[in-house]
Design a protein around this motif. Structure first.
Motif, PDB file in Angstrom:
ATOM      1  N   LEU A  62       0.830  -1.202   0.000  1.00 26.48           N
ATOM      2  CA  LEU A  62       0.000   0.000   0.000  1.00 26.48           C
ATOM      3  C   LEU A  62       0.869   1.259   0.000  1.00 26.48           C
ATOM      4  CD1 LEU A  62      -2.721   1.450   0.193  1.00 26.48           C
ATOM      5  CD2 LEU A  62      -2.639   1.090   2.678  1.00 26.48           C
ATOM      6  N   ASN A  63       1.881   1.291   0.850  1.00 21.36           N
ATOM      7  CA  ASN A  63       2.768   2.456   0.921  1.00 21.36           C
ATOM      8  C   ASN A  63       3.440   2.727  -0.421  1.00 21.36           C
ATOM      9  OD1 ASN A  63       2.148   2.816   3.614  1.00 21.36           O
ATOM     10  ND2 ASN A  63       3.993   1.815   4.365  1.00 21.36           N
ATOM     11  N   SER A  94       2.376   1.846  -3.304  1.00 26.22           N
ATOM     12  CA  SER A  94       1.324   2.282  -4.229  1.00 26.22           C
ATOM     13  C   SER A  94       0.983   3.753  -4.047  1.00 26.22           C
ATOM     14  CB  SER A  94       0.063   1.433  -4.042  1.00 26.22           C
ATOM     15  OG  SER A  94       0.308   0.096  -4.383  1.00 26.22           O
ATOM     16  N   VAL A  95       0.981   4.222  -2.804  1.00 30.27           N
ATOM     17  CA  VAL A  95       0.724   5.637  -2.534  1.00 30.27           C
ATOM     18  C   VAL A  95       1.788   6.492  -3.210  1.00 30.27           C
ATOM     19  CG1 VAL A  95       0.722   7.415  -0.721  1.00 30.27           C
ATOM     20  CG2 VAL A  95      -0.548   5.284  -0.387  1.00 30.27           C
ATOM     21  N   PHE A 147       1.344   6.435  -6.993  1.00 30.51           N
ATOM     22  CA  PHE A 147       0.213   7.271  -7.373  1.00 30.51           C
ATOM     23  C   PHE A 147       0.620   8.743  -7.386  1.00 30.51           C
ATOM     24  CE2 PHE A 147      -3.133  10.136  -5.923  1.00 30.51           C
ATOM     25  CZ  PHE A 147      -4.030  10.012  -6.968  1.00 30.51           C
ATOM     26  N   LEU A 148       1.238   9.195  -6.299  1.00 30.59           N
ATOM     27  CA  LEU A 148       1.635  10.598  -6.202  1.00 30.59           C
ATOM     28  C   LEU A 148       2.685  10.958  -7.254  1.00 30.59           C
ATOM     29  CD1 LEU A 148       1.837  11.025  -2.331  1.00 30.59           C
ATOM     30  CD2 LEU A 148       0.078  11.935  -3.874  1.00 30.59           C
ATOM     31  N   VAL A 155      -6.267  14.920  -1.604  1.00 30.50           N
ATOM     32  CA  VAL A 155      -5.223  13.891  -1.488  1.00 30.50           C
ATOM     33  C   VAL A 155      -4.341  14.185  -0.281  1.00 30.50           C
ATOM     34  CG1 VAL A 155      -3.165  12.925  -2.599  1.00 30.50           C
ATOM     35  CG2 VAL A 155      -5.268  13.233  -3.919  1.00 30.50           C
ATOM     36  N   ASN A 200      -6.269  13.259   2.872  1.00 32.66           N
ATOM     37  CA  ASN A 200      -6.351  11.806   3.039  1.00 32.66           C
ATOM     38  C   ASN A 200      -5.009  11.203   3.420  1.00 32.66           C
ATOM     39  OD1 ASN A 200      -9.083  11.776   2.485  1.00 32.66           O
ATOM     40  ND2 ASN A 200      -8.814  11.336   0.319  1.00 32.66           N
ATOM     41  N   LEU A 201      -3.954  11.722   2.841  1.00 29.64           N
ATOM     42  CA  LEU A 201      -2.610  11.242   3.180  1.00 29.64           C
ATOM     43  C   LEU A 201      -2.299  11.518   4.645  1.00 29.64           C
ATOM     44  CD1 LEU A 201      -0.067   9.907   2.129  1.00 29.64           C
ATOM     45  CD2 LEU A 201       0.709  12.150   1.368  1.00 29.64           C
ATOM     46  N   TYR A 203      -4.133   9.059   6.748  1.00 30.77           N
ATOM     47  CA  TYR A 203      -3.502   7.737   6.703  1.00 30.77           C
ATOM     48  C   TYR A 203      -2.323   7.675   7.683  1.00 30.77           C
ATOM     49  CZ  TYR A 203      -0.829   3.755   4.922  1.00 30.77           C
ATOM     50  OH  TYR A 203      -0.121   2.577   4.815  1.00 30.77           O
ATOM     51  N   PHE A 221       6.916   3.510   5.300  1.00 29.91           N
ATOM     52  CA  PHE A 221       6.513   4.707   4.563  1.00 29.91           C
ATOM     53  C   PHE A 221       7.616   5.755   4.628  1.00 29.91           C
ATOM     54  CE2 PHE A 221       4.409   8.672   3.707  1.00 29.91           C
ATOM     55  CZ  PHE A 221       3.423   8.359   2.786  1.00 29.91           C
ATOM     56  N   ALA A 277       6.509  12.646  -5.781  1.00 31.78           N
ATOM     57  CA  ALA A 277       5.705  12.326  -4.604  1.00 31.78           C
ATOM     58  C   ALA A 277       6.225  13.078  -3.379  1.00 31.78           C
ATOM     59  CB  ALA A 277       5.710  10.817  -4.348  1.00 31.78           C
TER      60      ALA A 277
END
Length: 93
Positions: free
Chosen positions: A15-16, A18-19, A22-23, A36, A39-40, A43, A59, A71
């Motif tokens: 997941l990390n 992927s974040v 994405f960024l 975003v 939400n970040l 998280y 992370f 990112a």
């Protein structure tokens, strides 16, 4: 479907990553950047509140490696509270 609360460390690592991917690749409008960033921050707060220290360390490690320049720039510029939380986490180690 598994909820994030039940994730194991390797799932948080995926997941990390992927974040960050994405960024790195997202082309966000100003309104989306704010969402975003919010939400970040939530998280990271979740990881802290749930004592998911290994996931937060993962992370932070991705952030510090510098692999995802865009990112990292997004976080420093748009989600500075996340940047502050990561620095605070490192200082507690």
């Amino acid at each position: 479907m598994k909820t994030v609360e039940k994730y194991q460390l390797h799932e948080f690592a995926i997941l990390n990553e992927s974040v960050f991917r994405f960024l790195e690749n997202a082309q966000l409008k100003e309104r989306e950047k704010k969402l975003v960033a919010k939400n970040l921050g939530q998280y990271i707060e979740f990881l802290q509140a749930e004592k998911k220290r290994e996931a937060l360390a993962n992370f932070t490690n991705i952030f510090e490696k510098g692999t995802y320049d865009k990112a990292i720039s997004f976080m420093v510029v748009n989600a500075f509270e996340v940047y502050d939380m990561l620095n605070e986490f490192v200082n507690t180690l």
